[in-house]
Design a protein around this motif. Structure first.
Motif, PDB file in Angstrom:
ATOM      1  N   VAL A   1      13.591 -51.804   2.607  1.00 46.64           N
ATOM      2  CA  VAL A   1      13.135 -50.979   3.731  1.00 46.64           C
ATOM      3  C   VAL A   1      12.667 -49.617   3.214  1.00 46.64           C
ATOM      4  O   VAL A   1      11.583 -49.136   3.546  1.00 46.64           O
ATOM      5  CB  VAL A   1      14.266 -50.800   4.782  1.00 46.64           C
ATOM      6  CG1 VAL A   1      13.845 -49.796   5.850  1.00 46.64           C
ATOM      7  CG2 VAL A   1      14.639 -52.136   5.410  1.00 46.64           C
ATOM      8  N   GLN A   2      13.480 -48.997   2.350  1.00 50.88           N
ATOM      9  CA  GLN A   2      13.165 -47.664   1.835  1.00 50.88           C
ATOM     10  C   GLN A   2      11.862 -47.671   1.031  1.00 50.88           C
ATOM     11  O   GLN A   2      11.092 -46.710   1.071  1.00 50.88           O
ATOM     12  CB  GLN A   2      14.319 -47.145   0.965  1.00 50.88           C
ATOM     13  CG  GLN A   2      15.643 -47.007   1.725  1.00 50.88           C
ATOM     14  CD  GLN A   2      15.665 -45.861   2.719  1.00 50.88           C
ATOM     15  OE1 GLN A   2      15.118 -44.796   2.465  1.00 50.88           O
ATOM     16  NE2 GLN A   2      16.309 -46.072   3.866  1.00 50.88           N
ATOM     17  N   THR A   3      11.612 -48.772   0.318  1.00 52.12           N
ATOM     18  CA  THR A   3      10.380 -48.877  -0.461  1.00 52.12           C
ATOM     19  C   THR A   3       9.163 -48.897   0.467  1.00 52.12           C
ATOM     20  O   THR A   3       8.157 -48.235   0.205  1.00 52.12           O
ATOM     21  CB  THR A   3      10.432 -50.139  -1.352  1.00 52.12           C
ATOM     22  OG1 THR A   3      11.585 -50.010  -2.199  1.00 52.12           O
ATOM     23  CG2 THR A   3       9.193 -50.293  -2.204  1.00 52.12           C
ATOM     24  N   ARG A   4       9.264 -49.618   1.573  1.00 48.56           N
ATOM     25  CA  ARG A   4       8.141 -49.655   2.533  1.00 48.56           C
ATOM     26  C   ARG A   4       7.981 -48.301   3.234  1.00 48.56           C
ATOM     27  O   ARG A   4       6.868 -47.829   3.460  1.00 48.56           O
ATOM     28  CB  ARG A   4       8.365 -50.763   3.575  1.00 48.56           C
ATOM     29  CG  ARG A   4       8.260 -52.168   3.011  1.00 48.56           C
ATOM     30  CD  ARG A   4       8.053 -53.196   4.123  1.00 48.56           C
ATOM     31  NE  ARG A   4       9.139 -53.217   5.098  1.00 48.56           N
ATOM     32  CZ  ARG A   4      10.226 -53.971   4.996  1.00 48.56           C
ATOM     33  NH1 ARG A   4      10.408 -54.779   3.960  1.00 48.56           N
ATOM     34  NH2 ARG A   4      11.155 -53.944   5.932  1.00 48.56           N
TER      35      ARG A   4
ATOM     36  N   ALA B   1       6.802 -47.748  11.428  1.00 48.04           N
ATOM     37  CA  ALA B   1       5.608 -48.453  10.939  1.00 48.04           C
ATOM     38  C   ALA B   1       5.940 -49.394   9.777  1.00 48.04           C
ATOM     39  O   ALA B   1       5.202 -50.359   9.545  1.00 48.04           O
ATOM     40  CB  ALA B   1       4.528 -47.461  10.528  1.00 48.04           C
ATOM     41  N   GLN B   2       7.038 -49.147   9.073  1.00 46.19           N
ATOM     42  CA  GLN B   2       7.408 -50.066   7.991  1.00 46.19           C
ATOM     43  C   GLN B   2       7.769 -51.452   8.538  1.00 46.19           C
ATOM     44  O   GLN B   2       7.840 -52.414   7.782  1.00 46.19           O
ATOM     45  CB  GLN B   2       8.519 -49.487   7.107  1.00 46.19           C
ATOM     46  CG  GLN B   2       9.863 -49.225   7.774  1.00 46.19           C
ATOM     47  CD  GLN B   2      10.794 -50.422   7.862  1.00 46.19           C
ATOM     48  OE1 GLN B   2      10.653 -51.396   7.128  1.00 46.19           O
ATOM     49  NE2 GLN B   2      11.734 -50.353   8.799  1.00 46.19           N
ATOM     50  N   LYS B   3       8.006 -51.540   9.851  1.00 53.41           N
ATOM     51  CA  LYS B   3       8.324 -52.833  10.470  1.00 53.41           C
ATOM     52  C   LYS B   3       7.056 -53.666  10.706  1.00 53.41           C
ATOM     53  O   LYS B   3       7.139 -54.854  10.991  1.00 53.41           O
ATOM     54  CB  LYS B   3       9.042 -52.611  11.802  1.00 53.41           C
ATOM     55  CG  LYS B   3      10.388 -51.904  11.654  1.00 53.41           C
ATOM     56  CD  LYS B   3      10.970 -51.523  13.020  1.00 53.41           C
ATOM     57  CE  LYS B   3      12.307 -50.825  12.856  1.00 53.41           C
ATOM     58  NZ  LYS B   3      12.871 -50.376  14.144  1.00 53.41           N
ATOM     59  N   SER B   4       5.887 -53.031  10.672  1.00 55.67           N
ATOM     60  CA  SER B   4       4.607 -53.721  10.814  1.00 55.67           C
ATOM     61  C   SER B   4       4.202 -54.257   9.433  1.00 55.67           C
ATOM     62  O   SER B   4       4.544 -53.634   8.440  1.00 55.67           O
ATOM     63  CB  SER B   4       3.575 -52.710  11.335  1.00 55.67           C
ATOM     64  OG  SER B   4       2.314 -53.274  11.396  1.00 55.67           O
TER      65      SER B   4
ATOM     66  N   LEU C   1       3.960 -52.774  15.446  1.00 56.03           N
ATOM     67  CA  LEU C   1       4.143 -51.324  15.367  1.00 56.03           C
ATOM     68  C   LEU C   1       3.179 -50.780  14.317  1.00 56.03           C
ATOM     69  O   LEU C   1       3.578 -50.437  13.201  1.00 56.03           O
ATOM     70  CB  LEU C   1       5.595 -51.008  14.984  1.00 56.03           C
ATOM     71  CG  LEU C   1       6.644 -51.383  16.032  1.00 56.03           C
ATOM     72  CD1 LEU C   1       7.970 -51.702  15.366  1.00 56.03           C
ATOM     73  CD2 LEU C   1       6.820 -50.266  17.033  1.00 56.03           C
ATOM     74  N   THR C   2       1.913 -50.711  14.692  1.00 46.66           N
ATOM     75  CA  THR C   2       0.926 -50.232  13.731  1.00 46.66           C
ATOM     76  C   THR C   2       1.117 -48.741  13.493  1.00 46.66           C
ATOM     77  O   THR C   2       1.754 -48.044  14.294  1.00 46.66           O
ATOM     78  CB  THR C   2      -0.507 -50.454  14.254  1.00 46.66           C
ATOM     79  OG1 THR C   2      -0.649 -49.680  15.449  1.00 46.66           O
ATOM     80  CG2 THR C   2      -0.771 -51.914  14.566  1.00 46.66           C
ATOM     81  N   PHE C   3       0.535 -48.255  12.401  1.00 49.23           N
ATOM     82  CA  PHE C   3       0.583 -46.832  12.083  1.00 49.23           C
ATOM     83  C   PHE C   3       0.085 -46.001  13.278  1.00 49.23           C
ATOM     84  O   PHE C   3       0.736 -45.029  13.684  1.00 49.23           O
ATOM     85  CB  PHE C   3      -0.282 -46.577  10.840  1.00 49.23           C
ATOM     86  CG  PHE C   3      -0.219 -45.175  10.323  1.00 49.23           C
ATOM     87  CD1 PHE C   3       0.784 -44.778   9.449  1.00 49.23           C
ATOM     88  CD2 PHE C   3      -1.192 -44.248  10.682  1.00 49.23           C
ATOM     89  CE1 PHE C   3       0.829 -43.474   8.957  1.00 49.23           C
ATOM     90  CE2 PHE C   3      -1.144 -42.943  10.193  1.00 49.23           C
ATOM     91  CZ  PHE C   3      -0.133 -42.559   9.329  1.00 49.23           C
TER      92      PHE C   3
END
Ligand code: T5A
Ligand code: NA
Length: 224
Positions: free
Chosen positions: A169-172, A117-120, A125-127
């Motif tokens: 990425v890790q932050t999202r 979901a972090q890619k949305s 790719l919604t939650f």
């Protein structure tokens, strides 16, 4: 109490290098010694570790190649493979719990949702889309989220080797985990300060696990 108490399903979640593998091993040992002291059959394992992704299966080998950037897969396809990797182990989870064995899993469905979901919104790719294939899996009795600032985790050994090990990425990912924690609720999702030393993290985990180990008479529930 005539029926055999079931095992308890514990999950340890967190960002990359938050110390999950370290704490899974310690917790399994600690449960093992606590239950060996209390029962006569010291040879039967009362707690076992599991790790997601399980890179040993056919699906797991595809995931492993993807994570090491040896292959590229569509983001939806890799999401479903991670989920399939959990579903292929679901019967084993059920059987272990029914036999009275406690499971300590290194990551689970929550990582599946958070990392995809972090890619949305860049991708669709919604939650909710990411959550859908996880619906119906055995639900953990307790999830311990090892919370560490990405900038601290980055300084730990081996960081940066795999696909998602980048600070932004890790932050999202951490933001999606926060949302998941709110949905799961405080009775089953506990945040642990993983920036402390290993022993202190281990003690904080143990204090939250002990009451759950006694609570083995309700049936295993399902996500969600
Ligand atoms: N993923 C996973 C998805 O995208 N979808 C999914 O459905 C799933 C399940 C691989 C990747 O796959 C993604 C998420 C990941 O990006 P992985 O195989 O679990 O997942 O890989 P990592 O998360 O990177 O696991 P690691 O083993 O690398 O990290 P751990 O387990 O969190 O940390 P650990 O215990 O190995 O410790 C890392 C280092 O820190 C030290 C350790 O000694 C080690 O050097 N350390 C500490 N240092 C200081 N203080 C402490 N308290 C420490 N604890 C450990
Ligand atoms: Na990693």
């Amino acid at each position: 109490m005539s029926s055999l108490a079931r095992g308890v399903f514990i999950v340890i979640e967190g960002l990359d290098r938050s110390g999950k593998s370290t704490q899974v091993a310690r917790l399994v040992d600690r449960i093992q010694s606590a239950t060996t002291d209390a029962s006569s059959s010291g040879s039967t394992p009362r707690a076992v570790p599991l790790k997601f992704p399980d890179r040993t299966t056919a699906i797991g080998k595809m995931i492993d190649a993807y994570l090491r950037s040896e292959s590229d897969l569509d983001d939806h396809a890799i999401h479903l493979l991670f989920s399939a990797n959990r579903w292929e182990l679901a019967p084993k989870i059920e059987a272990l719990l029914a036999s009275g064995t406690t499971i300590v899993a290194d990551r689970y469905a929550f990582s599946g949702i958070a990392f995809s979901a972090q890619k949305s919104p860049h991708l669709n790719l919604t939650f909710e889309w990411c959550k859908a294939p996880e619906i119906g899996l055995p639900a953990p009795d307790l999830t311990l989220f090892l919370d560490v600032k990405p900038e601290i985790a980055m300084q730990r050994g081996g960081y940066g080797e795999e696909r998602y090990e980048k600070q932004e990425v890790q932050t999202r990912v951490r933001q999606v985990f926060e949302r998941i924690g709110e949905e799961i609720g405080a009775d089953r999702w506990v945040v642990i300060d993983a920036g402390q030393d290993r022993d202190k993290v281990g003690d904080d985990i143990w204090n939250r696990v002990v009451p759950v180990l006694r609570d083995t008479h309700k049936p295993v529930t399902r996500l969600w």
